[in-house]
Design an enzyme around this catalytic site. Sequence first.
Site, PDB file in Angstrom:
ATOM      1  N   SER A   1     -10.103   5.729  -4.666  1.00 55.47           N
ATOM      2  CA  SER A   1     -11.022   6.848  -4.864  1.00 55.47           C
ATOM      3  C   SER A   1     -10.549   7.834  -5.932  1.00 55.47           C
ATOM      4  CB  SER A   1     -11.232   7.562  -3.526  1.00 55.47           C
ATOM      5  OG  SER A   1      -9.982   7.947  -2.966  1.00 55.47           O
TER       6      SER A   1
ATOM      7  N   ARG B   1     -10.570  10.469   1.761  1.00 56.36           N
ATOM      8  CA  ARG B   1     -10.474  11.238   3.012  1.00 56.36           C
ATOM      9  C   ARG B   1     -11.753  12.044   3.225  1.00 56.36           C
ATOM     10  NH1 ARG B   1      -4.426  11.275   3.141  1.00 56.36           N
ATOM     11  NH2 ARG B   1      -4.186   9.028   3.004  1.00 56.36           N
TER      12      ARG B   1
ATOM     13  N   GLU C   1       7.163  -6.872   1.287  1.00 55.15           N
ATOM     14  CA  GLU C   1       5.955  -6.713   2.108  1.00 55.15           C
ATOM     15  C   GLU C   1       4.979  -7.869   1.864  1.00 55.15           C
ATOM     16  OE1 GLU C   1       4.930  -4.750   4.403  1.00 55.15           O
ATOM     17  OE2 GLU C   1       6.114  -2.920   4.348  1.00 55.15           O
TER      18      GLU C   1
ATOM     19  N   LYS D   1       0.849  -1.184   0.000  1.00 55.85           N
ATOM     20  CA  LYS D   1       0.000   0.000   0.000  1.00 55.85           C
ATOM     21  C   LYS D   1       0.884   1.234   0.000  1.00 55.85           C
ATOM     22  CE  LYS D   1      -3.678   2.252   2.544  1.00 55.85           C
ATOM     23  NZ  LYS D   1      -4.647   2.111   3.625  1.00 55.85           N
TER      24      LYS D   1
ATOM     25  N   TYR E   1     -15.150   1.241  -6.875  1.00 60.32           N
ATOM     26  CA  TYR E   1     -16.424   1.902  -6.574  1.00 60.32           C
ATOM     27  C   TYR E   1     -17.433   1.673  -7.697  1.00 60.32           C
ATOM     28  CZ  TYR E   1     -13.612   3.756  -2.857  1.00 60.32           C
ATOM     29  OH  TYR E   1     -12.800   3.835  -1.752  1.00 60.32           O
TER      30      TYR E   1
ATOM     31  N   ARG F   1       1.074   9.956   5.325  1.00 57.28           N
ATOM     32  CA  ARG F   1       1.333   8.640   5.928  1.00 57.28           C
ATOM     33  C   ARG F   1       2.663   8.049   5.455  1.00 57.28           C
ATOM     34  NH1 ARG F   1      -3.603   8.242   7.931  1.00 57.28           N
ATOM     35  NH2 ARG F   1      -5.497   8.210   6.670  1.00 57.28           N
TER      36      ARG F   1
ATOM     37  N   LYS G   1      -2.282  -1.550  -3.850  1.00 56.23           N
ATOM     38  CA  LYS G   1      -3.149  -0.381  -3.784  1.00 56.23           C
ATOM     39  C   LYS G   1      -2.334   0.887  -3.886  1.00 56.23           C
ATOM     40  CE  LYS G   1      -6.282   1.722  -0.594  1.00 56.23           C
ATOM     41  NZ  LYS G   1      -6.646   1.877   0.740  1.00 56.23           N
TER      42      LYS G   1
HETATM   43  C1  PBG Z   1      -7.235   3.051   5.472  1.00 56.40           C
HETATM   44  C2  PBG Z   1      -7.675   3.075   4.053  1.00 56.40           C
HETATM   45  C3  PBG Z   1      -7.527   4.115   3.130  1.00 56.40           C
HETATM   46  C4  PBG Z   1      -8.108   3.669   1.938  1.00 56.40           C
HETATM   47  C5  PBG Z   1      -8.594   2.393   2.172  1.00 56.40           C
HETATM   48  N1  PBG Z   1      -8.294   2.041   3.476  1.00 56.40           N
HETATM   49  C6  PBG Z   1      -6.960   5.468   3.312  1.00 56.40           C
HETATM   50  C7  PBG Z   1      -5.535   5.655   3.569  1.00 56.40           C
HETATM   51  O1  PBG Z   1      -4.767   4.727   3.738  1.00 56.40           O
HETATM   52  O2  PBG Z   1      -5.125   6.818   3.623  1.00 56.40           O
HETATM   53  C8  PBG Z   1      -8.181   4.458   0.654  1.00 56.40           C
HETATM   54  C9  PBG Z   1      -9.182   3.970  -0.340  1.00 56.40           C
HETATM   55  C10 PBG Z   1      -9.451   4.897  -1.473  1.00 56.40           C
HETATM   56  O3  PBG Z   1      -8.768   5.924  -1.671  1.00 56.40           O
HETATM   57  O4  PBG Z   1     -10.374   4.602  -2.216  1.00 56.40           O
HETATM   58  N2  PBG Z   1      -8.337   2.932   6.346  1.00 56.40           N
END
Ligand code: PBG
Length: 327
Positions: free
Chosen positions: A275, A207, A234, A197, A314, A218, A249
């Site tokens: 997203s 967000r 990982e 990730k 989505y 992060r 991701k």
């Molecule tokens: C963490 C989480 C995130 C997403 C899925 N699980 C946000 C992040 O790590 O900042 C993002 C999913 C998306 O952008 O569609 N709870």
Amino acid sequence: MSYPDIRPRRLRRTAALRRLVEETRVAPAELILPMFVKEGLTEPRPIASLPGVFQHSRDSLRKAAVSAVQAGVGGIMLFGVPTTRDPSGSAGLDPAGILNVAIADVVSEVGDSTVVMSDLCLDEFTSHGHCGLLAADGTVDNDATLEAYAAMAVAQASAGVHMVGPSGMMDGQVGVVRRALDAAGFQDTAILAYAAKYASAFFGPFRDAVESALEGDRRAYQQDPANLRESLREVELDVAEGADLVMVKPALPYLDVVSAVRDRVDVPVAAYQVSGEYAMVEAAAANGWVDRERVMLETLTSIKRAGAQLTLTYWAAEAAQLLRTRL
Ligand code: PBG
């Protein structure tokens, strides 16, 4: 003899020929729909930066989950948005917390007819928006966070979830979740590990969807977008710790990672079309700049072609419906 004597175009001439030789076909059952539920809502509320996606009430979530199952999706991934947050994200661990009650709602509605999954992370529940507990110096405390994840996993499994998705990128999170689930008698609860990730700007609209309080980023726990080999490490660690499936991701900007992960491990590989990937296409389509449906299906085909056996998107319900009519 005429030139050229080899003519690949022969197999592209008609729709029937093209269908016959198609190498990659996305099936509805490979698509997983991420869904948001917000505590206290009585009506679903649209998310401005994710057109077509809603923050659901408990009631509208149940209904939307049933429609997604009817459309043919393979699974649902649940995210909760609590009304109150605290530094330790306690609402995520509370059996009465919004995500845990929503899991029970959805499972009681759809039973085993689909796979119900839940995001296992603290960021939706913490007042500072980070994925874990903070140490005195403001950094995320890996090992203290692991204890919270273990409790959260048990709370989600107790609510009846079929599969948990640890997504916080803490070291050791898969192992600690596996052990906690087993110790509590949930040997059959599976783990979909967000293994690779990235610290991605493509999470922007998410967000908004969870009303994240995060300031900053992060990068001290999610991966550097520049790195590929780090992902393989990982992924191998997560498989060794007991991941049943692994995820990459975001998806489209990281198809090389999807492909490399597919070659490296033999557990099912998922990709999360996040997203920002969705929002970019929706925005361009709303302007008439791209053909929405064609771009949607092209992205999903590309993610599968790269090696993802499952895709979180989505568009899952809509795409599943579209693909079914094409079968
Ligand atoms: C963490 C989480 C995130 C997403 C899925 N699980 C946000 C992040 O790590 O900042 C993002 C999913 C998306 O952008 O569609 N709870």
